[in-house]
Design a protein around this motif. Structure first.
Motif, PDB file in Angstrom:
ATOM      1  N   ILE A  44       0.876  -1.176   0.000  1.00  0.00           N
ATOM      2  CA  ILE A  44       0.000   0.000   0.000  1.00  0.00           C
ATOM      3  C   ILE A  44       0.905   1.216   0.000  1.00  0.00           C
ATOM      4  CG2 ILE A  44      -1.839   1.268   1.170  1.00  0.00           C
ATOM      5  CD1 ILE A  44      -2.700  -1.339   2.483  1.00  0.00           C
ATOM      6  N   ARG A  45       0.997   1.893  -1.140  1.00  0.00           N
ATOM      7  CA  ARG A  45       1.896   3.032  -1.271  1.00  0.00           C
ATOM      8  C   ARG A  45       1.361   4.226  -0.485  1.00  0.00           C
ATOM      9  NH1 ARG A  45       2.957   0.381  -6.484  1.00  0.00           N
ATOM     10  NH2 ARG A  45       0.743   0.653  -6.870  1.00  0.00           N
ATOM     11  N   ASN A  46       2.251   4.964   0.134  1.00  0.00           N
ATOM     12  CA  ASN A  46       1.897   6.113   0.966  1.00  0.00           C
ATOM     13  C   ASN A  46       2.041   7.387   0.142  1.00  0.00           C
ATOM     14  OD1 ASN A  46       2.124   8.359   2.817  1.00  0.00           O
ATOM     15  ND2 ASN A  46       2.322   6.865   4.464  1.00  0.00           N
ATOM     16  N   VAL A  47       0.918   7.988  -0.236  1.00  0.00           N
ATOM     17  CA  VAL A  47       0.969   9.145  -1.143  1.00  0.00           C
ATOM     18  C   VAL A  47       1.634  10.351  -0.478  1.00  0.00           C
ATOM     19  CG1 VAL A  47      -1.303  10.094  -0.543  1.00  0.00           C
ATOM     20  CG2 VAL A  47      -0.372  10.442  -2.850  1.00  0.00           C
ATOM     21  N   THR A  48       1.499  10.478   0.838  1.00  0.00           N
ATOM     22  CA  THR A  48       2.147  11.594   1.538  1.00  0.00           C
ATOM     23  C   THR A  48       3.658  11.489   1.428  1.00  0.00           C
ATOM     24  OG1 THR A  48       0.312  11.752   3.091  1.00  0.00           O
ATOM     25  CG2 THR A  48       2.388  12.781   3.747  1.00  0.00           C
ATOM     26  N   LYS A  49       4.187  10.272   1.589  1.00  0.00           N
ATOM     27  CA  LYS A  49       5.631  10.064   1.475  1.00  0.00           C
ATOM     28  C   LYS A  49       6.103  10.233   0.034  1.00  0.00           C
ATOM     29  CE  LYS A  49       6.126   7.021   5.490  1.00  0.00           C
ATOM     30  NZ  LYS A  49       6.531   5.661   5.954  1.00  0.00           N
ATOM     31  N   LEU A  50       5.266   9.846  -0.924  1.00  0.00           N
ATOM     32  CA  LEU A  50       5.629  10.031  -2.326  1.00  0.00           C
ATOM     33  C   LEU A  50       5.719  11.513  -2.674  1.00  0.00           C
ATOM     34  CD1 LEU A  50       3.432   7.274  -4.029  1.00  0.00           C
ATOM     35  CD2 LEU A  50       5.874   7.169  -3.532  1.00  0.00           C
ATOM     36  N   LYS A  51       4.773  12.294  -2.178  1.00  0.00           N
ATOM     37  CA  LYS A  51       4.812  13.743  -2.406  1.00  0.00           C
ATOM     38  C   LYS A  51       6.024  14.363  -1.719  1.00  0.00           C
ATOM     39  CE  LYS A  51      -0.131  14.577  -3.120  1.00  0.00           C
ATOM     40  NZ  LYS A  51      -1.341  15.291  -2.608  1.00  0.00           N
ATOM     41  N   HIS A  52       6.332  13.847  -0.534  1.00  0.00           N
ATOM     42  CA  HIS A  52       7.510  14.343   0.181  1.00  0.00           C
ATOM     43  C   HIS A  52       8.767  14.082  -0.643  1.00  0.00           C
ATOM     44  CE1 HIS A  52      10.131  15.284   3.599  1.00  0.00           C
ATOM     45  NE2 HIS A  52      10.806  14.194   3.304  1.00  0.00           N
ATOM     46  N   PHE A  53       8.820  12.927  -1.302  1.00  0.00           N
ATOM     47  CA  PHE A  53       9.994  12.596  -2.109  1.00  0.00           C
ATOM     48  C   PHE A  53      10.143  13.578  -3.271  1.00  0.00           C
ATOM     49  CE2 PHE A  53      12.499  10.668  -5.370  1.00  0.00           C
ATOM     50  CZ  PHE A  53      13.495   9.988  -4.687  1.00  0.00           C
ATOM     51  N   VAL A  54       9.072  13.807  -4.027  1.00  0.00           N
ATOM     52  CA  VAL A  54       9.197  14.707  -5.190  1.00  0.00           C
ATOM     53  C   VAL A  54       9.478  16.138  -4.753  1.00  0.00           C
ATOM     54  CG1 VAL A  54       7.739  13.274  -6.653  1.00  0.00           C
ATOM     55  CG2 VAL A  54       6.708  15.142  -5.389  1.00  0.00           C
ATOM     56  N   HIS A  55       9.054  16.468  -3.534  1.00  0.00           N
ATOM     57  CA  HIS A  55       9.324  17.810  -3.008  1.00  0.00           C
ATOM     58  C   HIS A  55      10.807  17.992  -2.705  1.00  0.00           C
ATOM     59  CE1 HIS A  55       8.409  21.490  -0.603  1.00  0.00           C
ATOM     60  NE2 HIS A  55       9.455  21.089   0.090  1.00  0.00           N
ATOM     61  N   ASN A  56      11.452  16.958  -2.189  1.00  0.00           N
ATOM     62  CA  ASN A  56      12.801  17.092  -1.664  1.00  0.00           C
ATOM     63  C   ASN A  56      13.907  16.564  -2.569  1.00  0.00           C
ATOM     64  OD1 ASN A  56      12.578  18.153   1.260  1.00  0.00           O
ATOM     65  ND2 ASN A  56      10.990  16.587   1.152  1.00  0.00           N
ATOM     66  N   TYR A  57      13.562  15.697  -3.520  1.00  0.00           N
ATOM     67  CA  TYR A  57      14.608  15.055  -4.318  1.00  0.00           C
ATOM     68  C   TYR A  57      14.300  15.145  -5.810  1.00  0.00           C
ATOM     69  CZ  TYR A  57      15.526  13.011   0.266  1.00  0.00           C
ATOM     70  OH  TYR A  57      15.774  12.837   1.594  1.00  0.00           O
ATOM     71  N   THR A  58      15.343  14.867  -6.601  1.00  0.00           N
ATOM     72  CA  THR A  58      15.167  14.765  -8.051  1.00  0.00           C
ATOM     73  C   THR A  58      14.586  13.401  -8.378  1.00  0.00           C
ATOM     74  OG1 THR A  58      17.046  16.235  -8.445  1.00  0.00           O
ATOM     75  CG2 THR A  58      16.345  14.817 -10.265  1.00  0.00           C
ATOM     76  N   VAL A  59      13.574  13.375  -9.212  1.00  0.00           N
ATOM     77  CA  VAL A  59      12.906  12.125  -9.561  1.00  0.00           C
ATOM     78  C   VAL A  59      13.653  11.441 -10.711  1.00  0.00           C
ATOM     79  CG1 VAL A  59      10.777  11.079 -10.415  1.00  0.00           C
ATOM     80  CG2 VAL A  59      10.658  13.027  -8.845  1.00  0.00           C
ATOM     81  N   PRO A  60      14.123  10.209 -10.523  1.00  0.00           N
ATOM     82  CA  PRO A  60      14.739   9.477 -11.637  1.00  0.00           C
ATOM     83  C   PRO A  60      13.730   9.258 -12.754  1.00  0.00           C
ATOM     84  CG  PRO A  60      15.219   8.421  -9.524  1.00  0.00           C
ATOM     85  CD  PRO A  60      14.165   9.451  -9.255  1.00  0.00           C
ATOM     86  N   ALA A  61      14.169   9.403 -13.983  1.00  0.00           N
ATOM     87  CA  ALA A  61      13.251   9.321 -15.127  1.00  0.00           C
ATOM     88  C   ALA A  61      12.517   7.989 -15.192  1.00  0.00           C
ATOM     89  CB  ALA A  61      14.029   9.562 -16.416  1.00  0.00           C
ATOM     90  N   LEU A  62      13.188   6.898 -14.821  1.00  0.00           N
ATOM     91  CA  LEU A  62      12.568   5.577 -14.932  1.00  0.00           C
ATOM     92  C   LEU A  62      11.390   5.401 -13.978  1.00  0.00           C
ATOM     93  CD1 LEU A  62      15.697   3.247 -15.299  1.00  0.00           C
ATOM     94  CD2 LEU A  62      14.050   3.897 -17.068  1.00  0.00           C
ATOM     95  N   GLN A  63      11.408   6.112 -12.850  1.00  0.00           N
ATOM     96  CA  GLN A  63      10.332   5.983 -11.873  1.00  0.00           C
ATOM     97  C   GLN A  63       9.256   7.060 -12.007  1.00  0.00           C
ATOM     98  OE1 GLN A  63      13.511   5.479 -10.936  1.00  0.00           O
ATOM     99  NE2 GLN A  63      13.626   3.550  -9.826  1.00  0.00           N
ATOM    100  N   ARG A  64       9.510   8.044 -12.856  1.00  0.00           N
ATOM    101  CA  ARG A  64       8.599   9.199 -12.921  1.00  0.00           C
ATOM    102  C   ARG A  64       7.185   8.804 -13.345  1.00  0.00           C
ATOM    103  NH1 ARG A  64      11.693  12.710 -15.384  1.00  0.00           N
ATOM    104  NH2 ARG A  64      12.069  13.982 -13.520  1.00  0.00           N
ATOM    105  N   HIS A  65       7.077   7.950 -14.322  1.00  0.00           N
ATOM    106  CA  HIS A  65       5.771   7.547 -14.851  1.00  0.00           C
ATOM    107  C   HIS A  65       4.882   6.978 -13.745  1.00  0.00           C
ATOM    108  CE1 HIS A  65       3.004   4.619 -16.731  1.00  0.00           C
ATOM    109  NE2 HIS A  65       2.906   5.499 -17.709  1.00  0.00           N
ATOM    110  N   LEU A  66       5.400   5.986 -13.030  1.00  0.00           N
ATOM    111  CA  LEU A  66       4.621   5.365 -11.958  1.00  0.00           C
ATOM    112  C   LEU A  66       4.381   6.333 -10.811  1.00  0.00           C
ATOM    113  CD1 LEU A  66       3.253   2.979 -10.577  1.00  0.00           C
ATOM    114  CD2 LEU A  66       5.520   2.169  -9.857  1.00  0.00           C
ATOM    115  N   LEU A  67       5.405   7.107 -10.477  1.00  0.00           N
ATOM    116  CA  LEU A  67       5.290   8.052  -9.363  1.00  0.00           C
ATOM    117  C   LEU A  67       4.189   9.075  -9.613  1.00  0.00           C
ATOM    118  CD1 LEU A  67       6.475   8.851  -6.659  1.00  0.00           C
ATOM    119  CD2 LEU A  67       8.253  10.131  -7.846  1.00  0.00           C
ATOM    120  N   TRP A  68       4.161   9.642 -10.795  1.00  0.00           N
ATOM    121  CA  TRP A  68       3.110  10.607 -11.131  1.00  0.00           C
ATOM    122  C   TRP A  68       1.734   9.949 -11.100  1.00  0.00           C
ATOM    123  CZ3 TRP A  68       4.020  14.758 -15.412  1.00  0.00           C
ATOM    124  CH2 TRP A  68       5.129  15.552 -15.063  1.00  0.00           C
ATOM    125  N   CYS A  69       1.638   8.755 -11.672  1.00  0.00           N
ATOM    126  CA  CYS A  69       0.340   8.077 -11.725  1.00  0.00           C
ATOM    127  C   CYS A  69      -0.201   7.807 -10.325  1.00  0.00           C
ATOM    128  CB  CYS A  69       0.450   6.766 -12.508  1.00  0.00           C
ATOM    129  SG  CYS A  69       0.522   6.983 -14.298  1.00  0.00           S
TER     130      CYS A  69
END
Length: 291
Positions: free
Chosen positions: A35-60
């Motif tokens: 069960i992915r935690n959307v709050t932690k995912l948003k925290h990641f994109v806020h603080n770090y550079t998103v690797p291109a390979l994970q961007r598609h799934l992360l955004w979705c």
């Protein structure tokens, strides 16, 4: 490690195509959770550079296109695909597309599908429609999957509707930041009427998040932050953009000339975008909406 050290190292690794092992491991763990935690995912994109390979799934996941429950992913993806194919079939059978080849570009097809889905197929084209097309056009340069791109375009467009509501405040922030960063440049743009109530130039750039202005492969790093809920970053991008061409703007005599100059700056090497992100990280806590 201090924030400045982390940002410097992240920027360096990104330029050479590498990412911190700790950051990659952290993101992979977040994405692999049952069960992915959307709050932690948003925290990641806020603080770090998103690797291109994970961007598609992360955004979705952040946009709610894919479910947070990993076990439901395939079912939801299939439902999304069926909706996409039904809409595509409908606009094709109904002959909604212009007969000329130039009007059969993919972004126009997706726009027609979007209009059909919103019961606006036979409505007149509005400014908002052009903004949707610009967003779709940019996303098509970033992602390969047309189904997910269509869904991301719809969701990202909704993000920009929220951003549009805040344009007045964002323009206030722009003026405050630009006055502080480059008073002479601010005075020139102010004299040309950029910040006046009758000018919609800045509003248009902000509500499309600079789609069609900055090269998509670097603009996506700004859109990562917007997906994470950080709308103010468009202000920092604009300020760094005009500072980059301040000598050109000094000689302009109209907003049309400023628009043309700004929209020629594609930032292919990402220097402007990286400066904007660094400035946003350094000043985000200080720069507040005026009341």
């Amino acid at each position: 490690m201090t924030t400045d050290e982390r940002n410097f190292r992240s920027s360096y690794y990104e330029k050479v195509g590498c990412f911190s092992v700790e950051e990659v491991k952290s993101l992979n763990k977040l994405l692999q959770d049952d069960i992915r935690n959307v709050t932690k995912l948003k925290h990641f994109v806020h603080n770090y550079t998103v690797p291109a390979l994970q961007r598609h799934l992360l955004w979705c996941l952040i946009m709610g296109i894919m479910p947070l429950h990993k076990s439901n992913t395939e079912y939801v993806r299939e439902q999304r695909r069926q909706v996409y194919e039904d809409l595509l079939r409908a606009v094709t059978v109904m002959r909604c597309l212009d007969s000329s080849d130039s009007c059969k570009s993919k972004e126009i097809v997706l726009h027609k599908m979007w209009m059909l889905e919103n019961n606006r197929l036979h409505s007149n084209v509005r400014a908002d429609d052009n903004q949707f097309i610009e967003i779709v056009r940019a996303l098509l340069q970033i992602f390969d999957d047309d189904v997910d791109t269509y869904w991301m375009a719809k969701e990202f467009y909704q993000y920009t509707r929220e951003l549009k509501k805040e344009c007045a405040k964002l323009k206030e922030l722009t003026q405050a930041l630009l006055k502080r960063e480059d008073k002479e440049l601010f005075d020139r743009l102010d004299k040309l009427g950029l910040f006046g109530e009758s000018s919609e130039l800045l509003d248009n750039w902000y509500t499309t998040c600079f789609a069609g202005v900055i090269c998509e492969t670097v603009l996506v790093k700004i859109w990562d932050k917007i997906c994470g809920g950080d709308k103010k970053i468009v202000v920092f991008l604009f300020v760094e953009l005009v500072k980059n061409i301040r000598s050109l703007i000094r000689d302009k005599n109209s907003l049309d000339e400023v628009k043309a100059a700004v929209e020629k700056v594609k930032d292919l090497d990402g220097l402007i975008v990286n400066k904007a992100i660094k400035s946003w990280q350094s000043n985000n806590g200080e720069l507040k909406y005026a009341h």
